[in-house]
Design a protein around this motif. Structure first.
Motif, PDB file in Angstrom:
ATOM      1  N   GLY A 283     -76.495  44.954 -41.808  1.00 29.79           N
ATOM      2  CA  GLY A 283     -76.176  44.202 -40.599  1.00 29.79           C
ATOM      3  C   GLY A 283     -76.988  42.926 -40.487  1.00 29.79           C
ATOM      4  O   GLY A 283     -76.456  41.857 -40.164  1.00 29.79           O
ATOM      5  N   GLY A 284     -78.294  43.020 -40.772  1.00 25.14           N
ATOM      6  CA  GLY A 284     -79.148  41.836 -40.696  1.00 25.14           C
ATOM      7  C   GLY A 284     -78.812  40.814 -41.761  1.00 25.14           C
ATOM      8  O   GLY A 284     -78.811  39.604 -41.495  1.00 25.14           O
ATOM      9  N   LEU A 285     -78.524  41.287 -42.976  1.00 27.86           N
ATOM     10  CA  LEU A 285     -78.169  40.368 -44.059  1.00 27.86           C
ATOM     11  C   LEU A 285     -76.905  39.588 -43.716  1.00 27.86           C
ATOM     12  O   LEU A 285     -76.862  38.354 -43.856  1.00 27.86           O
ATOM     13  CB  LEU A 285     -77.962  41.149 -45.356  1.00 27.86           C
ATOM     14  N   LEU A 286     -75.868  40.293 -43.265  1.00 26.91           N
ATOM     15  CA  LEU A 286     -74.588  39.630 -43.014  1.00 26.91           C
ATOM     16  C   LEU A 286     -74.619  38.796 -41.736  1.00 26.91           C
ATOM     17  O   LEU A 286     -73.821  37.856 -41.589  1.00 26.91           O
ATOM     18  CB  LEU A 286     -73.469  40.674 -42.963  1.00 26.91           C
ATOM     19  N   GLU A 287     -75.528  39.122 -40.849  1.00 23.06           N
ATOM     20  CA  GLU A 287     -75.717  38.265 -39.669  1.00 23.06           C
ATOM     21  C   GLU A 287     -76.264  36.901 -40.085  1.00 23.06           C
ATOM     22  O   GLU A 287     -75.856  35.871 -39.552  1.00 23.06           O
ATOM     23  CB  GLU A 287     -76.690  38.946 -38.708  1.00 23.06           C
ATOM     24  N   GLU A 288     -77.172  36.899 -41.060  1.00 20.73           N
ATOM     25  CA  GLU A 288     -77.761  35.650 -41.552  1.00 20.73           C
ATOM     26  C   GLU A 288     -76.883  34.966 -42.605  1.00 20.73           C
ATOM     27  O   GLU A 288     -76.798  33.740 -42.643  1.00 20.73           O
ATOM     28  CB  GLU A 288     -79.140  35.940 -42.160  1.00 20.73           C
ATOM     29  N   GLU A 289     -76.251  35.779 -43.465  1.00 19.43           N
ATOM     30  CA  GLU A 289     -75.486  35.236 -44.589  1.00 19.43           C
ATOM     31  C   GLU A 289     -74.138  35.954 -44.709  1.00 19.43           C
ATOM     32  O   GLU A 289     -73.924  36.749 -45.620  1.00 19.43           O
ATOM     33  CB  GLU A 289     -76.280  35.388 -45.893  1.00 19.43           C
ATOM     34  N   PRO A 290     -73.219  35.679 -43.799  1.00 21.46           N
ATOM     35  CA  PRO A 290     -71.934  36.399 -43.810  1.00 21.46           C
ATOM     36  C   PRO A 290     -71.131  36.202 -45.089  1.00 21.46           C
ATOM     37  O   PRO A 290     -70.305  37.054 -45.438  1.00 21.46           O
ATOM     38  CB  PRO A 290     -71.199  35.821 -42.597  1.00 21.46           C
ATOM     39  N   HIS A 291     -71.400  35.124 -45.817  1.00 18.66           N
ATOM     40  CA  HIS A 291     -70.654  34.870 -47.060  1.00 18.66           C
ATOM     41  C   HIS A 291     -70.993  35.870 -48.158  1.00 18.66           C
ATOM     42  O   HIS A 291     -70.294  35.925 -49.181  1.00 18.66           O
ATOM     43  CB  HIS A 291     -70.952  33.454 -47.569  1.00 18.66           C
ATOM     44  N   LEU A 292     -72.039  36.696 -47.940  1.00 20.53           N
ATOM     45  CA  LEU A 292     -72.421  37.680 -48.947  1.00 20.53           C
ATOM     46  C   LEU A 292     -71.661  39.004 -48.816  1.00 20.53           C
ATOM     47  O   LEU A 292     -71.892  39.923 -49.602  1.00 20.53           O
ATOM     48  CB  LEU A 292     -73.930  37.949 -48.888  1.00 20.53           C
ATOM     49  N   ALA A 293     -70.769  39.095 -47.857  1.00 25.57           N
ATOM     50  CA  ALA A 293     -70.028  40.354 -47.668  1.00 25.57           C
ATOM     51  C   ALA A 293     -69.308  40.815 -48.935  1.00 25.57           C
ATOM     52  O   ALA A 293     -69.380  41.999 -49.295  1.00 25.57           O
ATOM     53  CB  ALA A 293     -69.045  40.214 -46.501  1.00 25.57           C
ATOM     54  N   PRO A 294     -68.603  39.933 -49.669  1.00 24.39           N
ATOM     55  CA  PRO A 294     -67.963  40.414 -50.909  1.00 24.39           C
ATOM     56  C   PRO A 294     -68.954  40.929 -51.938  1.00 24.39           C
ATOM     57  O   PRO A 294     -68.628  41.854 -52.700  1.00 24.39           O
ATOM     58  CB  PRO A 294     -67.228  39.159 -51.423  1.00 24.39           C
ATOM     59  N   ASP A 295     -70.160  40.371 -51.963  1.00 31.49           N
ATOM     60  CA  ASP A 295     -71.172  40.864 -52.898  1.00 31.49           C
ATOM     61  C   ASP A 295     -71.668  42.252 -52.505  1.00 31.49           C
ATOM     62  O   ASP A 295     -71.951  43.091 -53.370  1.00 31.49           O
ATOM     63  CB  ASP A 295     -72.350  39.891 -52.968  1.00 31.49           C
ATOM     64  N   VAL A 296     -71.811  42.494 -51.200  1.00 31.15           N
ATOM     65  CA  VAL A 296     -72.200  43.829 -50.741  1.00 31.15           C
ATOM     66  C   VAL A 296     -71.145  44.850 -51.171  1.00 31.15           C
ATOM     67  O   VAL A 296     -71.470  45.932 -51.679  1.00 31.15           O
ATOM     68  CB  VAL A 296     -72.399  43.850 -49.214  1.00 31.15           C
ATOM     69  N   VAL A 297     -69.872  44.495 -50.985  1.00 28.34           N
ATOM     70  CA  VAL A 297     -68.784  45.378 -51.411  1.00 28.34           C
ATOM     71  C   VAL A 297     -68.851  45.617 -52.919  1.00 28.34           C
ATOM     72  O   VAL A 297     -68.704  46.758 -53.391  1.00 28.34           O
ATOM     73  CB  VAL A 297     -67.413  44.778 -51.027  1.00 28.34           C
ATOM     74  N   PHE A 298     -69.077  44.560 -53.676  1.00 28.64           N
ATOM     75  CA  PHE A 298     -69.187  44.710 -55.130  1.00 28.64           C
ATOM     76  C   PHE A 298     -70.324  45.656 -55.496  1.00 28.64           C
ATOM     77  O   PHE A 298     -70.176  46.514 -56.381  1.00 28.64           O
ATOM     78  CB  PHE A 298     -69.396  43.339 -55.775  1.00 28.64           C
ATOM     79  N   GLY A 299     -71.463  45.529 -54.831  1.00 28.12           N
ATOM     80  CA  GLY A 299     -72.584  46.418 -55.119  1.00 28.12           C
ATOM     81  C   GLY A 299     -72.257  47.872 -54.851  1.00 28.12           C
ATOM     82  O   GLY A 299     -72.626  48.767 -55.622  1.00 28.12           O
ATOM     83  N   ILE A 300     -71.551  48.119 -53.747  1.00 29.51           N
ATOM     84  CA  ILE A 300     -71.143  49.489 -53.412  1.00 29.51           C
ATOM     85  C   ILE A 300     -70.175  50.028 -54.455  1.00 29.51           C
ATOM     86  O   ILE A 300     -70.340  51.144 -54.973  1.00 29.51           O
ATOM     87  CB  ILE A 300     -70.509  49.525 -52.009  1.00 29.51           C
ATOM     88  N   ASP A 301     -69.175  49.230 -54.781  1.00 33.23           N
ATOM     89  CA  ASP A 301     -68.145  49.699 -55.710  1.00 33.23           C
ATOM     90  C   ASP A 301     -68.677  49.850 -57.130  1.00 33.23           C
ATOM     91  O   ASP A 301     -68.310  50.797 -57.844  1.00 33.23           O
ATOM     92  CB  ASP A 301     -66.959  48.742 -55.691  1.00 33.23           C
ATOM     93  N   ALA A 302     -69.528  48.930 -57.558  1.00 32.26           N
ATOM     94  CA  ALA A 302     -70.096  49.030 -58.904  1.00 32.26           C
ATOM     95  C   ALA A 302     -70.974  50.261 -59.032  1.00 32.26           C
ATOM     96  O   ALA A 302     -70.972  50.946 -60.069  1.00 32.26           O
ATOM     97  CB  ALA A 302     -70.897  47.769 -59.238  1.00 32.26           C
ATOM     98  N   THR A 303     -71.711  50.573 -57.969  1.00 34.67           N
ATOM     99  CA  THR A 303     -72.552  51.777 -57.996  1.00 34.67           C
ATOM    100  C   THR A 303     -71.697  53.032 -58.112  1.00 34.67           C
ATOM    101  O   THR A 303     -71.985  53.927 -58.918  1.00 34.67           O
ATOM    102  CB  THR A 303     -73.416  51.843 -56.725  1.00 34.67           C
ATOM    103  N   GLY A 304     -70.637  53.105 -57.336  1.00 31.86           N
ATOM    104  CA  GLY A 304     -69.732  54.245 -57.444  1.00 31.86           C
ATOM    105  C   GLY A 304     -69.118  54.361 -58.820  1.00 31.86           C
ATOM    106  O   GLY A 304     -68.985  55.469 -59.364  1.00 31.86           O
ATOM    107  N   PHE A 305     -68.754  53.225 -59.385  1.00 34.18           N
ATOM    108  CA  PHE A 305     -68.124  53.216 -60.710  1.00 34.18           C
ATOM    109  C   PHE A 305     -69.061  53.763 -61.780  1.00 34.18           C
ATOM    110  O   PHE A 305     -68.680  54.643 -62.567  1.00 34.18           O
ATOM    111  CB  PHE A 305     -67.697  51.789 -61.045  1.00 34.18           C
TER     112      PHE A 305
END
Length: 337
Positions: A283-305
């Motif tokens: 929440g704090g990261l995306l509040e400061e840098e909302p453009h990083l949302a796709p990277d957060v998703v990538f991190g989640i999905d890559a970890t699952g993969f």
């Protein structure tokens, strides 16, 4: 029991890439060529071990290898080529979700009829399965939380404060005997394993190497700070139910009190951590840098993969009573399998 802090020796190479990197670290040969990197199997033994060797220089290094190799420009060029192959493959293979909310929602859902590794270990795993699992996981757990620490200078405000608070817990809250890496070494002792740092690198499968390399890749690059936060969130959110099953497996098989305690500790601690990570780190990261949302998703999905690939490898071997380990040292085989 402090011998696990020593610098490990270099592992046995698994192909031309890891052979070339290991030889270069010893000052006894040339680095691989870029065309060799381009031809290698991206999730395979050789490329992943070569990348692991490069990354380990940023942790404890290797016995007999100069610390100056950490920033050797020629080695960094090869590492960049290895990383590019790895990162490009992950971006092509791993993406599943379109938004952070969707990715987090899926993490919070526990399947009714789970069939993963922790379910197998809880329901039918034997001590040799638990030993193999611990040996492979030791590549990370003996430096638990360290890859995530690299993100701290790259955050600020609420995200930084919350991330530091969680990391402080991972490192024992100021108590050396409660550092999670130390608790895992105690677990290994209960299971009759050698707690020397890096001892089971030769035994780890390519799939296990990939899981650790992913953390280092995200942690070492400021441009991937969002992906690192996504990775960390995945670990913390999925840890409590998985750790509960592993604690039950340790109790059922009589693995020992330290083996039980490691996972009991993670059930309690990570249940708190996942709330902090979702609300304040992400929440704090995306509040400061909302453009990083796709990277957060990538991190989640890559970890699952990568975790799914590791789980598939373990279960494919174990269901036919075959060792999942890449190699066994003769003097350890009786303890592991």
């Amino acid at each position: 029991m402090e011998h696990h802090r020593e610098e490990p020796g270099l592992p046995t190479p698994r192909g031309p890439l890891s052979r070339g990197v290991a030889a270069y670290l010893e000052g006894a040969g040339r680095l691989p060529r870029l065309e060799d990197v381009a031809r290698a199997t991206v999730y395979g033994e050789d490329l992943q071990l070569a990348l692991y060797l490069c990354y380990e220089l940023h942790y404890r290094g290797f016995a007999g290898v100069s610390p100056d190799r950490e920033w050797d420009p020629d080695l960094l060029r090869i590492r960049a080529a290895l990383e590019q192959r790895f990162l490009s493959a992950l971006r092509a293979d791993a993406l599943v979700h379109d938004s952070v909310d969707e990715a987090l929602a899926d993490l919070l859902v526990e399947p009714v009829d789970g069939t993963g590794v922790t379910h197998f270990l809880r329901d039918e795993g034997e001590l040799w399965h638990l030993r193999e699992y611990a040996a492979q996981r030791s590549l990370y757990h003996l430096k638990e939380a360290d890859p995530h620490a690299w993100v701290l200078p790259r955050l600020w405000g609420r995200a930084k404060a919350a991330m530091a608070a969680v990391e402080f817990d991972e490192w024992g809250g100021g108590r050396a005997d409660r550092v999670h890496a130390r608790l895992f070494a105690d677990l290994m002792t209960d299971l009759g394993l050698d707690t020397t740092y890096g001892r089971y690198l030769d035994a780890a499968s390519a799939e296990a190497l990939v899981t650790v390399n992913l953390m280092s890749l995200f942690g070492l690059h400021r441009a991937l700070r969002g992906a690192l936060v996504g990775h960390f969130a995945t670990v913390e959110i999925t840890s409590p139910p998985g750790s509960r099953r592993l604690a039950e497996a340790m109790r059922r098989t009589g693995a020992g009190p330290a083996a039980e305690h490691f996972y009991d500790e993670h059930v309690e601690a990570d249940a708190v951590h996942e709330q902090v990570v979702r609300r304040d780190v992400i929440g704090g990261l995306l509040e400061e840098e909302p453009h990083l949302a796709p990277d957060v998703v990538f991190g989640i999905d890559a970890t699952g993969f990568v975790e799914d690939r590791f789980a598939s490898r373990l279960l494919a071997d174990w269901r036919v009573s075959r060792s999942s380990l890449h190699a066994l040292l003769a003097r350890e085989s009786a303890h592991i399998s």
